[in-house]
Design a protein around this motif. Structure first.
Motif, short mmCIF file in Angstrom:
data_model
loop_
_atom_site.label_atom_id
_atom_site.label_comp_id
_atom_site.label_asym_id
_atom_site.label_seq_id
_atom_site.Cartn_x
_atom_site.Cartn_y
_atom_site.Cartn_z
N PHE A 1 -13.07 11.06 -43.20
CA PHE A 1 -12.84 10.98 -41.75
C PHE A 1 -13.61 12.08 -41.03
O PHE A 1 -14.24 11.84 -40.00
CB PHE A 1 -11.34 11.10 -41.43
N GLU A 2 -13.58 13.29 -41.56
CA GLU A 2 -14.28 14.41 -40.93
C GLU A 2 -15.78 14.17 -40.88
O GLU A 2 -16.44 14.49 -39.88
CB GLU A 2 -13.95 15.72 -41.65
N LYS A 3 -16.34 13.60 -41.93
CA LYS A 3 -17.78 13.29 -41.94
C LYS A 3 -18.11 12.25 -40.86
O LYS A 3 -19.08 12.40 -40.12
CB LYS A 3 -18.22 12.79 -43.31
N ILE A 4 -17.29 11.21 -40.77
CA ILE A 4 -17.50 10.17 -39.76
C ILE A 4 -17.40 10.77 -38.36
O ILE A 4 -18.23 10.52 -37.49
CB ILE A 4 -16.48 9.02 -39.94
N PHE A 5 -16.39 11.59 -38.13
CA PHE A 5 -16.20 12.24 -36.84
C PHE A 5 -17.38 13.14 -36.50
O PHE A 5 -17.89 13.13 -35.37
CB PHE A 5 -14.89 13.04 -36.84
N ASP A 6 -17.83 13.91 -37.48
CA ASP A 6 -18.96 14.82 -37.24
C ASP A 6 -20.21 14.06 -36.84
O ASP A 6 -20.94 14.48 -35.93
CB ASP A 6 -19.24 15.67 -38.48
N ILE A 7 -20.49 12.96 -37.52
CA ILE A 7 -21.69 12.18 -37.20
C ILE A 7 -21.53 11.47 -35.86
O ILE A 7 -22.41 11.56 -34.99
CB ILE A 7 -22.01 11.17 -38.32
N ASN A 8 -20.43 10.77 -35.68
CA ASN A 8 -20.26 9.89 -34.52
C ASN A 8 -19.90 10.62 -33.23
O ASN A 8 -20.20 10.12 -32.14
CB ASN A 8 -19.21 8.83 -34.81
N PHE B 1 -22.50 14.81 -29.14
CA PHE B 1 -22.35 16.02 -28.33
C PHE B 1 -23.57 16.92 -28.46
O PHE B 1 -24.13 17.38 -27.46
CB PHE B 1 -21.07 16.78 -28.73
N ILE B 2 -24.00 17.16 -29.69
CA ILE B 2 -25.15 18.05 -29.91
C ILE B 2 -26.41 17.44 -29.29
O ILE B 2 -27.20 18.14 -28.65
CB ILE B 2 -25.35 18.32 -31.42
#
Length: 138
Positions: A120-127, A132-133
């Motif tokens: 979940f954290e990987k998906i959140f970081d990418i998506n 945002f970045i």
């Protein structure tokens, strides 16, 4: 097939002439289609993706010219995104379009109780973090 050709024929050509775009996740899938469309309409495009080989292959399929560039870019890494934006500006003089396309859905999981937090954290970081970045450095 005929409807695709007729719809393309009705589009004005070179609508993006003189524009510069960065497309994250541009080496495959929807991003690849965006890169192809932008290129067809005259834009200079930076393919920013972790899939270096696919990005290079797409660059070659589009003629291998200087109007397409590729850069390794993990959208969860701010320095990578900054580097992609800087490349566009240094090479082409500007950045007009930022397509924060990179994304993932993760593996299928029929029961949320079995879904692992690191996935979940990987998906959140990418998506989410990746968008945002990308927006931050536009």
């Amino acid at each position: 097939m005929a409807s695709r050709i007729s719809s393309e024929a009705s589009l004005p050509t070179q609508r993006l002439l003189g524009k510069v775009a960065v497309v994250t996740g541009g080496a495959s899938g929807i991003g690849e289609s965006i890169v192809q469309l932008f290129h067809r309409h005259g834009a200079k495009v930076v393919i920013a993706d972790i899939q270096d080989d696919l990005g290079s292959q797409l660059h070659e399929r589009l003629g291998g010219g200087s109007e397409i560039s590729t850069v390794h870019c993990d959208v969860t890494m701010e320095d990578h995104v900054r580097n992609a934006v800087d490349l566009a500006v240094e090479k082409y003089g500007t950045l007009d379009i930022m397509v924060n396309n990179a994304g993932t859905s993760g593996p299928p999981c029929p029961d949320i109780r079995d879904f692992e937090i690191p996935i979940f954290e990987k998906i959140f970081d990418i998506n989410v973090k990746g968008v945002f970045i990308g927006t931050k450095h536009l």
